[in-house]
Design a protein around this motif. Structure first.
Motif, PDB file in Angstrom:
ATOM      1  N   VAL A  60       0.834  -1.201   0.000  1.00 27.94           N
ATOM      2  CA  VAL A  60       0.000   0.000   0.000  1.00 27.94           C
ATOM      3  C   VAL A  60       0.868   1.251   0.000  1.00 27.94           C
ATOM      4  N   LYS A 119     -10.231   1.985   2.997  1.00 27.60           N
ATOM      5  CA  LYS A 119      -9.653   0.861   2.265  1.00 27.60           C
ATOM      6  C   LYS A 119     -10.729  -0.191   2.004  1.00 27.60           C
ATOM      7  N   PRO A 120     -10.684  -0.878   0.852  1.00 28.10           N
ATOM      8  CA  PRO A 120      -9.770  -0.641  -0.273  1.00 28.10           C
ATOM      9  C   PRO A 120     -10.175   0.630  -1.010  1.00 28.10           C
TER      10      PRO A 120
END
Length: 242
Positions: free
Chosen positions: A18, A108-109
């Motif tokens: 990420v 997230k996502p």
């Protein structure tokens, strides 16, 4: 694209994938990016070189989570903008992040492009392009300088976050008018859609800083079923430009 020197963004996330993706997108958007995988490292890097903005994951390893880091950044660096990443879409997580002073959040996502747009929006407000001088906004003992981005009540400077400042400025520019939460989200946050609880949280935080009695607000009034209104009182100068 950004005017002036490249913005310095600190990305704090313990997931290397990420962090790498976020850093890559921000770099391509013209930012210089530093990374940290935990809270203590993030605070040390922010102390060594104050960033223009922090992208901060809520869930971090060790004894210091994103909320702790956000509180420490606010304590040490004042109005340093923070965009928080939340691993869960639960409303409580988002509200907690906003309560401790995050200026924005992404769940997230998420789309890296969406995150870049959110970062760009926050930076645009904190690093404004030079413009012609705008007169201060004054009402009910409040004074806001849009150019210096400073606010005061009765001569005492207010420690407002980015969004709190913009929210108060918008309300002062529209005295006596009921402003819908959706309108505030669009005009202050630049979002065409989103969770209106974001507005509610910021109004609560703003009242705590500008009202004499936040439990009985006189300046920022609730218009039930609509949103909020900055009250212009009889006998007082109507809010507007000084």
């Amino acid at each position: 694209m950004h005017e002036g020197p490249p913005p310095h963004v600190l990305v704090v996330d313990d997931d290397p994938t990420v962090a790498e993706v976020v850093a890559g997108y921000l770099t391509r958007d013209g930012c210089t990016v530093d990374r940290a995988a935990d809270g203590p490292t993030a605070l040390a890097k922010a102390a060594a070189a104050r960033p223009d903005l922090v992208v901060l994951d809520l869930m971090l390893p060790g004894g210091m989570d994103g909320l702790d880091v956000c509180r420490a950044l606010r304590h040490d660096h004042g109005r340093l903008p923070v965009v928080m990443l939340t691993a869960r879409g639960e409303e409580e997580d988002r509200i907690l992040g906003l309560e401790v002073g995050a200026d924005d959040y992404v769940t997230k996502p998420f789309s890296p492009r969406e995150l870049v747009l959110r970062v760009r929006s926050v930076l645009r407000r904190t690093r404004p392009v030079a413009t012609t001088a705008a007169p201060p906004l004054c009402a009910a003992g409040l004074t806001l300088d849009p150019v210096a981005r400073r606010a005061a009540k009765d001569g005492r400077e207010l420690a407002l976050t980015l969004r709190e400042f913009d929210l108060l400025a918008f309300l002062l520019r529209h005295p006596g008018r009921a402003c819908a939460r959706e309108e505030l989200m669009r005009e202050v946050w630049g979002w065409e859609f989103g969770d209106v609880s974001t507005v509610t949280v910021h109004v609560r935080r703003l009242r705590a800083k500008v009202e004499d009695d936040p439990a009985r607000p006189r300046l920022i009034q609730t218009v039930w079923g609509v949103g909020y209104r900055f009250a212009a009182y009889p006998g007082e100068e109507a809010p507007g430009r000084a």
